[in-house]
Scaffold this active site. Structure first.
Site, PDB file in Angstrom:
ATOM      1  N   ARG A   5      20.744 123.751   7.923  1.00 18.15           N
ATOM      2  CA  ARG A   5      19.835 122.742   7.523  1.00 18.15           C
ATOM      3  C   ARG A   5      18.401 123.157   8.088  1.00 18.15           C
ATOM      4  NH1 ARG A   5      19.856 116.969  10.461  1.00 18.15           N
ATOM      5  NH2 ARG A   5      18.729 118.043  11.992  1.00 18.15           N
ATOM      6  N   TYR A  32      11.413 110.884  17.941  1.00 20.95           N
ATOM      7  CA  TYR A  32      11.313 112.304  18.284  1.00 20.95           C
ATOM      8  C   TYR A  32      11.587 113.417  17.252  1.00 20.95           C
ATOM      9  CZ  TYR A  32      16.370 111.312  18.654  1.00 20.95           C
ATOM     10  OH  TYR A  32      17.482 110.812  18.485  1.00 20.95           O
ATOM     11  N   LYS A  33      11.576 112.937  15.995  1.00 19.92           N
ATOM     12  CA  LYS A  33      11.749 113.730  14.944  1.00 19.92           C
ATOM     13  C   LYS A  33      10.610 114.030  14.040  1.00 19.92           C
ATOM     14  CE  LYS A  33      16.661 112.743  14.544  1.00 19.92           C
ATOM     15  NZ  LYS A  33      17.821 111.579  14.155  1.00 19.92           N
ATOM     16  N   PHE A  71      25.193 108.974   9.931  1.00 20.58           N
ATOM     17  CA  PHE A  71      25.078 109.553  11.168  1.00 20.58           C
ATOM     18  C   PHE A  71      25.813 108.986  11.975  1.00 20.58           C
ATOM     19  CE2 PHE A  71      23.391 110.297  15.438  1.00 20.58           C
ATOM     20  CZ  PHE A  71      22.701 111.880  15.494  1.00 20.58           C
ATOM     21  N   ASP A 103      17.821 102.732   8.354  1.00 19.98           N
ATOM     22  CA  ASP A 103      17.644 103.435   9.297  1.00 19.98           C
ATOM     23  C   ASP A 103      16.672 104.757   8.729  1.00 19.98           C
ATOM     24  OD1 ASP A 103      17.802 105.684  10.929  1.00 19.98           O
ATOM     25  OD2 ASP A 103      19.727 105.143  11.792  1.00 19.98           O
TER      26      ASP A 103
HETATM   27  C1  LIG Z   1      18.807 111.206  14.897  1.00 18.48           C
HETATM   28  C2  LIG Z   1      19.433 110.078  14.479  1.00 18.48           C
HETATM   29  C3  LIG Z   1      19.963 108.939  15.225  1.00 18.48           C
HETATM   30  C4  LIG Z   1      19.842 109.189  16.817  1.00 18.48           C
HETATM   31  O1  LIG Z   1      20.085 108.143  17.590  1.00 18.48           O
HETATM   32  P1  LIG Z   1      19.840 108.173  19.093  1.00 18.48           P
HETATM   33  O2  LIG Z   1      20.208 106.866  19.712  1.00 18.48           O
HETATM   34  O3  LIG Z   1      18.430 108.454  19.381  1.00 18.48           O
HETATM   35  O4  LIG Z   1      20.639 109.165  19.837  1.00 18.48           O
HETATM   36  C5  LIG Z   1      20.637 107.761  14.934  1.00 18.48           C
HETATM   37  N1  LIG Z   1      20.634 107.706  13.642  1.00 18.48           N
HETATM   38  C6  LIG Z   1      20.352 108.751  12.542  1.00 18.48           C
HETATM   39  C7  LIG Z   1      20.688 108.527  11.111  1.00 18.48           C
HETATM   40  C8  LIG Z   1      19.583 109.544  13.014  1.00 18.48           C
HETATM   41  O5  LIG Z   1      19.302 110.462  12.274  1.00 18.48           O
END
Ligand SMILES: *Cc1c(COP(=O)(O)O)cnc(C)c1O
Length: 398
Positions: free
Chosen positions: A369, A220-221, A126, A195
């Site tokens: 997705r 939040y997921k 990500f 992560d």
């Molecule tokens: C959703 C997600 C994020 C989100 O990071 P924020 O700091 O909350 O915007 C980061 N890394 C991964 C792998 C994600 O899936």
């Protein structure tokens, strides 16, 4: 009713998690984007109203103590701990995932043996993780080595300080081998940072059991904490005394209210804190975690795999030949809780799906997705999503 519709009904009837759906605020859309923003548990608005009216409105400053605001980051960390297989006292909630990636990567490089100058990072990560790791590397004098997670064992060596990996790939839904890769990182003498954004709340993680060093994740997921809900940081107990935060804010101080000029880190998970906790978001998250009461993560995983299997089966049965191809691994051991379909005209297709009440997510340029959140998505939802998708793919609009 078609065969697949009958099977969906039977699967929903037999599903032990099905009653949990009633705990959420949902309508008649099929919501397959809970891996971007989890649905709202019904009881959260009333709890937030109480926080606003009573705790903030009436008690004001007293609430830091009397309403437990000050200790919320560690308390809520302990609520997340069983979901990711951690004993209490190792998780602190606060800041965004991005900020926690920064803390974890810098701290990992400081925990690593002297003289190592490489930080290995999942090449398909990500974006925020990659950007932040690159900046952390520049600041600490390390070099970033982008690597496909499967190739990590071969890329590790005596120069490896830390490795930043995703448990589940946000795009493809591929589940990486956390136990095996963590063991390989350790065998090379490096520090493993995971992560968990796309795995926590969807499948067993086993942080303690697999000896993970540091981990971050968002809430939040699959954890349904609400938009922008604070993330979390896991620091394994054995590392806590040496955990050297690059953001040693005053709330991570051993005696924050002494307001001393010199920094002395608190013991335990508190050391991962930075500044004043974002109480409203944090308490919405805390309330939302009530839905996990009595839920076994193994049952969540079993349902998640059954849902994604069934959705793929329905897509294969319904969709016109050659229009979509799954990029999510078929093997259960390599699959998270989403199905990603490659589709040439993904953008108009997703727009049409949403207009017809099937909410998924687009990952540009060509990935559709669909996230399956076992607490509130059922088999009839999966069947309907596949049916509407097939209809859109066959129609002229796409
Ligand atoms: C959703 C997600 C994020 C989100 O990071 P924020 O700091 O909350 O915007 C980061 N890394 C991964 C792998 C994600 O899936």
């Amino acid at each position: 009713m078609s065969d697949l519709q009958e099977r969906a009904q039977a699967l929903d009837t037999a599903d032990e998690l099905a009653p949990l759906r009633g705990l959420f605020t949902l309508d008649d859309t099929v919501y397959l984007d809970g891996n971007s923003l989890g649905a709202l548990p019904r009881h959260v608005p009333a709890r937030l109203q109480e926080v606003l009216t009573r705790e903030w409105g009436e008690l004001r400053i007293r609430s830091w103590d009397e309403s437990g605001w000050w200790t919320a980051p560690e308390r809520i960390g302990d609520r997340i701990a069983p979901i990711v297989g951690a004993a209490p006292g190792q998780i602190v909630v606060g800041d965004s995932t991005s900020v926690n990636v920064f803390k974890a990567v810098v701290a990992a490089s400081r925990l690593a043996p002297e003289g190592r100058d490489e930080i290995l990072v999942d090449a398909s990560t990500f974006p925020t993780d990659g950007y932040i790791a690159a900046s952390a590397a520049r600041m600490t004098g390390h070099r970033i080595v982008p690597v496909d997670p499967a190739d990590v064992p071969g890329a590790l060596g005596t120069r490896s300080a830390a490795v930043l990996l995703n448990h589940v790939d946000y795009r493809s839904g591929r589940l990486h081998d956390l136990p095996g890769l963590t063991a390989a990182v350790h065998a090379a003498g490096a520090v493993a940072v995971w992560d968990l954004c796309h795995s926590a709340g969807a499948l067993p993680v086993g942080l303690d059991a697999h000896g993970v060093d540091l981990a971050v994740g968002c809430t939040y997921k699959y954890l349904n904490g609400g938009p922008g809900a604070p993330a979390y940081l896991y620091v394994a107990e054995r590392h806590q005394a040496a955990f050297d935060s690059p953001l040693p804010g005053w709330t991570s101080h051993a005696d924050p209210f002494a307001m001393t000029p010199g920094y002395a880190p608190a013991d335990g998970a508190v050391r991962g804190r930075v500044g004043t906790p974002d109480i409203l978001s944090m308490l919405a998250l805390e309330a939302s975690l009530d839905v996990w009461e009595g839920v076994r993560i193994d049952a969540v995983r079993a349902k998640s795999l059954a849902l994604t299997d069934f959705f793929l089966e329905c897509v294969t049965a319904y969709a016109p030949e050659g229009r979509v191809a799954s990029v999510t691994p078929a093997a259960h051991a390599e699959r998270g809780s989403q199905v990603a379909l490659r589709c040439e005209d993904a953008e108009p297709v997703m727009r049409a799906l949403i207009a017809r009440g099937v909410v998924g997510d687009l990952r540009r340029p060509d990935v559709l997705r669909f996230g399956f959140t076992p607490l509130y998505v059922g088999f009839a939802d999966a069947e309907r999503a596949a049916r509407v998708l097939a209809d859109v793919l066959s129609g002229p609009a796409a």
